[in-house]
Motif scaffolding. Sequence first.
Motif, PDB file in Angstrom:
ATOM      1  N   GLY A 376       0.793  -1.223   0.000  1.00 39.58           N
ATOM      2  CA  GLY A 376       0.000   0.000   0.000  1.00 39.58           C
ATOM      3  C   GLY A 376       0.824   1.271   0.000  1.00 39.58           C
ATOM      4  N   ASN A 377       0.134   2.377  -0.054  1.00 48.54           N
ATOM      5  CA  ASN A 377       0.698   3.728  -0.123  1.00 48.54           C
ATOM      6  C   ASN A 377       1.177   4.017  -1.547  1.00 48.54           C
ATOM      7  OD1 ASN A 377       0.973   6.219   0.936  1.00 48.54           O
ATOM      8  ND2 ASN A 377       2.602   5.747   2.395  1.00 48.54           N
ATOM      9  N   LEU A 412       9.560  -4.953 -12.404  1.00 48.81           N
ATOM     10  CA  LEU A 412       8.403  -5.224 -11.546  1.00 48.81           C
ATOM     11  C   LEU A 412       8.171  -4.078 -10.569  1.00 48.81           C
ATOM     12  CD1 LEU A 412       9.271  -8.923 -10.894  1.00 48.81           C
ATOM     13  CD2 LEU A 412       7.019  -8.160 -11.702  1.00 48.81           C
ATOM     14  N   ILE A 413       6.903  -3.764 -10.336  1.00 53.47           N
ATOM     15  CA  ILE A 413       6.550  -2.894  -9.214  1.00 53.47           C
ATOM     16  C   ILE A 413       5.826  -3.766  -8.195  1.00 53.47           C
ATOM     17  CG2 ILE A 413       6.519  -0.742 -10.535  1.00 53.47           C
ATOM     18  CD1 ILE A 413       3.478  -0.938 -10.680  1.00 53.47           C
ATOM     19  N   LEU A 414       6.140  -3.521  -6.923  1.00 58.19           N
ATOM     20  CA  LEU A 414       5.709  -4.437  -5.871  1.00 58.19           C
ATOM     21  C   LEU A 414       4.818  -3.732  -4.859  1.00 58.19           C
ATOM     22  CD1 LEU A 414       9.327  -5.763  -5.261  1.00 58.19           C
ATOM     23  CD2 LEU A 414       7.564  -6.888  -6.650  1.00 58.19           C
ATOM     24  N   GLY A 415       3.878  -4.473  -4.311  1.00 63.10           N
ATOM     25  CA  GLY A 415       3.218  -4.006  -3.085  1.00 63.10           C
ATOM     26  C   GLY A 415       1.980  -3.154  -3.201  1.00 63.10           C
ATOM     27  N   SER A 416       1.649  -2.652  -4.375  1.00 61.89           N
ATOM     28  CA  SER A 416       0.417  -1.899  -4.608  1.00 61.89           C
ATOM     29  C   SER A 416       0.405  -0.482  -4.013  1.00 61.89           C
ATOM     30  CB  SER A 416      -0.822  -2.667  -4.145  1.00 61.89           C
ATOM     31  OG  SER A 416      -0.960  -2.603  -2.747  1.00 61.89           O
ATOM     32  N   SER A 417      -0.549   0.317  -4.455  1.00 62.95           N
ATOM     33  CA  SER A 417      -0.656   1.718  -4.022  1.00 62.95           C
ATOM     34  C   SER A 417      -2.057   2.015  -3.493  1.00 62.95           C
ATOM     35  CB  SER A 417      -0.351   2.643  -5.203  1.00 62.95           C
ATOM     36  OG  SER A 417      -1.509   2.790  -6.015  1.00 62.95           O
ATOM     37  N   TRP A 418      -2.239   3.265  -3.089  1.00 65.31           N
ATOM     38  CA  TRP A 418      -3.565   3.714  -2.637  1.00 65.31           C
ATOM     39  C   TRP A 418      -4.624   3.544  -3.726  1.00 65.31           C
ATOM     40  CZ3 TRP A 418      -5.422   7.586  -5.758  1.00 65.31           C
ATOM     41  CH2 TRP A 418      -4.459   8.291  -6.530  1.00 65.31           C
ATOM     42  N   ALA A 419      -4.187   3.522  -5.001  1.00 65.68           N
ATOM     43  CA  ALA A 419      -5.131   3.442  -6.125  1.00 65.68           C
ATOM     44  C   ALA A 419      -5.301   2.011  -6.624  1.00 65.68           C
ATOM     45  CB  ALA A 419      -4.641   4.339  -7.256  1.00 65.68           C
ATOM     46  N   SER A 420      -4.735   1.046  -5.904  1.00 67.67           N
ATOM     47  CA  SER A 420      -4.794  -0.348  -6.349  1.00 67.67           C
ATOM     48  C   SER A 420      -5.986  -1.054  -5.744  1.00 67.67           C
ATOM     49  CB  SER A 420      -3.535  -1.098  -5.910  1.00 67.67           C
ATOM     50  OG  SER A 420      -2.377  -0.426  -6.326  1.00 67.67           O
ATOM     51  N   SER A 421      -6.554  -1.952  -6.513  1.00 72.16           N
ATOM     52  CA  SER A 421      -7.684  -2.750  -6.036  1.00 72.16           C
ATOM     53  C   SER A 421      -7.680  -4.048  -6.832  1.00 72.16           C
ATOM     54  CB  SER A 421      -8.986  -1.969  -6.238  1.00 72.16           C
ATOM     55  OG  SER A 421      -9.173  -1.691  -7.608  1.00 72.16           O
ATOM     56  N   GLY A 422      -8.647  -4.907  -6.586  1.00 69.26           N
ATOM     57  CA  GLY A 422      -8.765  -6.147  -7.361  1.00 69.26           C
ATOM     58  C   GLY A 422      -7.520  -6.999  -7.259  1.00 69.26           C
ATOM     59  N   ASN A 423      -7.122  -7.559  -8.397  1.00 70.52           N
ATOM     60  CA  ASN A 423      -5.939  -8.405  -8.436  1.00 70.52           C
ATOM     61  C   ASN A 423      -4.682  -7.655  -8.011  1.00 70.52           C
ATOM     62  OD1 ASN A 423      -3.468  -9.026 -10.431  1.00 70.52           O
ATOM     63  ND2 ASN A 423      -4.432 -10.969  -9.853  1.00 70.52           N
ATOM     64  N   LEU A 424      -4.660  -6.335  -8.242  1.00 69.24           N
ATOM     65  CA  LEU A 424      -3.454  -5.547  -7.960  1.00 69.24           C
ATOM     66  C   LEU A 424      -3.016  -5.617  -6.504  1.00 69.24           C
ATOM     67  CD1 LEU A 424      -4.988  -2.702  -9.993  1.00 69.24           C
ATOM     68  CD2 LEU A 424      -2.666  -3.382 -10.531  1.00 69.24           C
ATOM     69  N   ILE A 425      -3.968  -5.810  -5.586  1.00 72.70           N
ATOM     70  CA  ILE A 425      -3.592  -5.818  -4.162  1.00 72.70           C
ATOM     71  C   ILE A 425      -3.366  -7.227  -3.633  1.00 72.70           C
ATOM     72  CG2 ILE A 425      -4.698  -3.605  -3.614  1.00 72.70           C
ATOM     73  CD1 ILE A 425      -7.024  -5.171  -2.383  1.00 72.70           C
ATOM     74  N   THR A 426      -3.331  -8.243  -4.518  1.00 76.76           N
ATOM     75  CA  THR A 426      -3.114  -9.603  -4.012  1.00 76.76           C
ATOM     76  C   THR A 426      -1.624  -9.895  -3.927  1.00 76.76           C
ATOM     77  OG1 THR A 426      -3.252 -10.583  -6.224  1.00 76.76           O
ATOM     78  CG2 THR A 426      -5.307 -10.390  -4.967  1.00 76.76           C
ATOM     79  N   LYS A 427      -1.315 -10.825  -3.063  1.00 75.72           N
ATOM     80  CA  LYS A 427       0.078 -11.159  -2.753  1.00 75.72           C
ATOM     81  C   LYS A 427       0.867 -11.589  -3.985  1.00 75.72           C
ATOM     82  CE  LYS A 427       2.499 -14.532   0.198  1.00 75.72           C
ATOM     83  NZ  LYS A 427       2.278 -15.529   1.262  1.00 75.72           N
ATOM     84  N   ASN A 428       0.222 -12.322  -4.875  1.00 75.08           N
ATOM     85  CA  ASN A 428       0.964 -12.946  -5.969  1.00 75.08           C
ATOM     86  C   ASN A 428       0.935 -12.167  -7.280  1.00 75.08           C
ATOM     87  OD1 ASN A 428       1.825 -15.637  -4.767  1.00 75.08           O
ATOM     88  ND2 ASN A 428      -0.338 -15.527  -4.215  1.00 75.08           N
TER      89      ASN A 428
END
Lengths: 699, 699
Positions: A376-377, A412-428
Amino acid sequence: MSDFSKYSVTLDGSDIQKKRQEIKEYFNNTLDLYEKVFSLLKSDDIFYKKSELTRHPMIFYFGHTATFFVNKLINMKIIDERINSDFESIFAVGVDEMSWDDTESSNYIWPSVDEVREYRLKVKELVNDLIMNLPLSLPIKQDSDMWIILMGIEHERIHIETSLVLHRQMSIDDIKEVKEFKLCPHSDSAPKNEMIEVSASFVKLGVDETHNLYAWDNEYGVYEEEVAGFHVAKYLVSNGEFMEFVKDDGYETKEYWDDEGLKFLGISGAKYPEFWVKDAQIYKYRSLAKIIDMPLNWPVDVNALEAEAFCRYKSRKDGVTYSLPSEAEYRVLYEHVGLQDIPSFHESRANLNFYHYSSACPVNEFAFNDLYDVVGNVWQWSRTPIRAFKGFKVHPAYDDFSTPTFDDKHSLILGSSWASSGNLITKNSRYAFRKHFPQNAGFRYVISQSKDEHELDIYESDELVSQYCEFQYGEEFFGVKNFAIECAKIASRFSNNFTKALDLGCATGRTTYELAKSFDKVEGIDFSVRFVGVGSKLKEDGVIKFHTYNEGELFVNKTVNIKELGYENLKDNVSFWQGDACNLKPNFNSYDLVIATNLIDRLYNPRLFLDTIDQRLNKDGVLVLTSPYTWQESSTKKEFWLGGYKDEHGNEIKTIDSLKNLLSDKFELVHTQDLEFIIKETARKFQHTLSEVSVWRKK
Amino acid sequence: MSDFSKYSVTLDGSDIQKKRQEIKEYFNNTLDLYEKVFSLLKSDDIFYKKSELTRHPMIFYFGHTATFFVNKLINMKIIDERINSDFESIFAVGVDEMSWDDTESSNYIWPSVDEVREYRLKVKELVNDLIMNLPLSLPIKQDSDMWIILMGIEHERIHIETSLVLHRQMSIDDIKEVKEFKLCPHSDSAPKNEMIEVSASFVKLGVDETHNLYAWDNEYGVYEEEVAGFHVAKYLVSNGEFMEFVKDDGYETKEYWDDEGLKFLGISGAKYPEFWVKDAQIYKYRSLAKIIDMPLNWPVDVNALEAEAFCRYKSRKDGVTYSLPSEAEYRVLYEHVGLQDIPSFHESRANLNFYHYSSACPVNEFAFNDLYDVVGNVWQWSRTPIRAFKGFKVHPAYDDFSTPTFDDKHSLILGSSWASSGNLITKNSRYAFRKHFPQNAGFRYVISQSKDEHELDIYESDELVSQYCEFQYGEEFFGVKNFAIECAKIASRFSNNFTKALDLGCATGRTTYELAKSFDKVEGIDFSVRFVGVGSKLKEDGVIKFHTYNEGELFVNKTVNIKELGYENLKDNVSFWQGDACNLKPNFNSYDLVIATNLIDRLYNPRLFLDTIDQRLNKDGVLVLTSPYTWQESSTKKEFWLGGYKDEHGNEIKTIDSLKNLLSDKFELVHTQDLEFIIKETARKFQHTLSEVSVWRKK
């Protein structure tokens, strides 16, 4: 869970109706959220502006995610009827800044925003209906029809994230505040960063078929690594921490930048991060819809080249080598802090999924044991280029989602952001961008002991493309001549004018180049970016690499370069584009020759191609078709076959006769012949095929 | 539900552990029931007797169902280790009275019954363990590992039914009463039969992938028919009703019998049904373990030829044409009485699944509205030969379950019997036997208006076999000579003695015949009965038919006859057998030549074949291998590949080198050469392959 943005649905369950309902809610939530994002644009006029020169105007993205559903459903033969074939060609394709994606908007007459809004409503209706009525069994698998719906949803989720970047890049005058997108209300001075020790660990990346969340093709497979112990920064690099680099002339000091970085500096003229605004020697901060005082304790948004430059700067200053984390090291952080995957991990614990803010927030706000912002962030750039895991297979519905990025140029970009949702925020999940691309991304540095070793072979994960490279650029067998060259010869022999030619279904592009010996300009189009990427690479890099199998898994590497091929002086006359022969964009026209080698029996509806191809040809223009007429239901539904079946009276329908019926009004058949070709599978196994060439002159 | 015999488990559900438990109980119930059936044999000595000359001794069937699990699990690469390779070859294959199933028991030394009991326990342990530990997701699909377990269970259920027929055929002195197998205690005079009117109806047969019970390959697909109205007998034909036919000299009146019927009468000498016993001019009745007074109101057990003869007899008597029902007409009965499928239909409502009796019972005991015994009591012969439904595909784990019966010589039996359970009692099951075969089967006659039209093409449902027929018996292309003939020539050239040859992996048998030009005796073996059936048919019928594709679905029929091939004088010297090259039965030995064309890269473990093949060769014997070394994981797990991979040191391992390593102790390599072959897929598409021939002389 936030009502604003729902979690991805799980693939398993026991109640089919309940699952349909969950998917329906998730789908509608996704489209609503996407439309909410576009409500940031002050007026409908703004939809025709671009966030930057190399991107499409915003109207493209607004239409694109909706046409994606229809195009994939058509291609997978789940539906037969298009909603609007014009929209579904002009809004098709276009994410990365690839050469084969046509972003010259002057080529299109864009529809009105209201027309696109109306179109989106129709798609919504169609998909809602499909969600309730498609055959469905649980768990949903990659070959389920419903998978395509989930793919469309997750595709739109990606565009929610990337569109917010585009919106943030637009002029502040073009953007209005929207109450649902809340800015984090607090900021402070930056905390002092420190290094945390992380123990060695064995990590296994990749998911398998039993994974119960939607995953993109690149997430499947296995990658294992013994990761040595390392140290990692407690916080993401804040604007405050990055300010030292800027003030110490980081952007002006060449030694902090590699070649690609210097190229970026040259083109962009960057002196500070993209979302900083310099106002009378004071750095301010561009949030989504507002310019605010610099939030020093929020993470800095930079591209990978800037992040790497910072690491070199800090290494020199501290006498320790800092770098970005590798993909495997990042996974160790996940384990280090005991972080669970969604949905066990709740969104309220991090700045993601729009749960707290629609902006970054302080790097010391969300703790995960001794680290902050593990997810996140903002996204965290990695030093690892995205590569296929062992066992990687492209998904047939979206065969160019990943493979064009397996070029060691996409990090690769890792870990997702405040604007991420769906598959984007999953671990894999695994997303990657060119290093100069801006995203809602910053970085966290590590002191690493791992060496990254990787032999680059672009096509190691793409056997089919390699097989076609061998077919078009490789050896000849059994005395059968190179098919791509012979086709170009025949086409040139029967052509009357030589201004512009189209090689439709160009595969790896050999015929396109050969035709440039006779034609002033040749355009090569293929449905698959995996294929057009080869012709394009030969043009840009002057070389292509592929491998050819001998026995079992044993192969030899081959390299072909543009000089040896004799195409050096021709390369400026060829161009390569992604396109659908059954729904070609309007700007592909005015040809003296259209050649389609081994294409018609691979199209989902060949009539759509044949019925209108005359309109793209000049007077006296020539159409050349070659095909072995290998009709198969996996490519073409039986109702769309042009031959190879019996009609309702029991008469045998042959393809050549159907071609005559379909084309004779507009064309004269001037020549037919058989032409052999050989496709090598191994040193001992070949496909040996007899194609029929037919040459048609426009009446 | 009866505890004695459980229902098949459903394929869906939401609780994996519960499903494992259900399968476990169903599996153990099946094996217990099977063993209970064999407890009917009075002593262990009886296991070595046969029910009739053409069948195996009972010990074979006792071992067979257990080895089936292991053989299928090995073939599907679910397990790697055999339990007992000897048992798993001698107890393999053997249901129908097919020429390629070796029933000459003198060829084997059978193990003791206790050894087989112990073996069955080991299999039980293995399978119980797999049931709890195999990967499992719900619903269970045809490609699940667990499907193979269900296949083994349903296979054993079939043998429960057919073994009870064998037991009933054994001498009454060899069978003892077992309390669980209860005889129906009541009988009476036969009720007078009458005809019931049934309305016209549209029927759709076949199940699809969403069906939630285990089904055999022949049950999948679609068959639709508008069935005209017809009349059907209220009751199954009783012993009493059939008695009229016997007393009216039915068995002696030639005009009631067709050619096949007359042949049956000639061979069997039958004068009355198989399970009637004539005792001083009085007909008695053989039940499972007892001879009882004729139960006149129980259904008669007859084969299809006897049932047809009865219909002709009754037609002449009544002046109306009676026949057996078609498959579609029978389905109309199902709808006519509103009958549900298992498990909605409860077993207590009919004489099946061992719920009431272990024998037939009165034909007027179980009513279904205006008809009796629509299901249960005894099977009902149909006039329809079993054929593939549209969309039929063989299941890869049991590719010869159905296709060898698609020969228009196997008639469907409908409705199940008192001895049926598992898949046998489900609505969509389809079982068929040769018309002279005894089963727990009788019949019910109809007055039908339907005409049965069907063009016979044995291989219309077996494209692969047709493609191989074309490969071995068809045209030559691109100037490449017939591969089967060339292989035989090379093998003959290098052989030293010509007494007996083995063509291992003989496919459709062309090389087998060609070798008979040089060898006194040639045996052809293939893993698939679908293939050996072709060579065998050429020998027996003198002709084979296949088709070859031109374009799409368009094909031409081809016929090859033994005269044209010049094999008429050779046919007595060739024989064809089903067998597994990795676990060959012991009686295949003493050869001067073993040739294996394109076999080694299709075996699940080629070392098992190569390690022992020398033992089957005579002094100076020759082994000929040909292969393009096309290793693929679908045939051979990577750990068993002989080449085409890199070893742990990174060295490339090539197949020819591994062959030299494996064979050099026992063989001298005397010759190698390349040999091309072409397999036609369509008129324009071919596989063109370069096989390597290696000739090895036994040291």
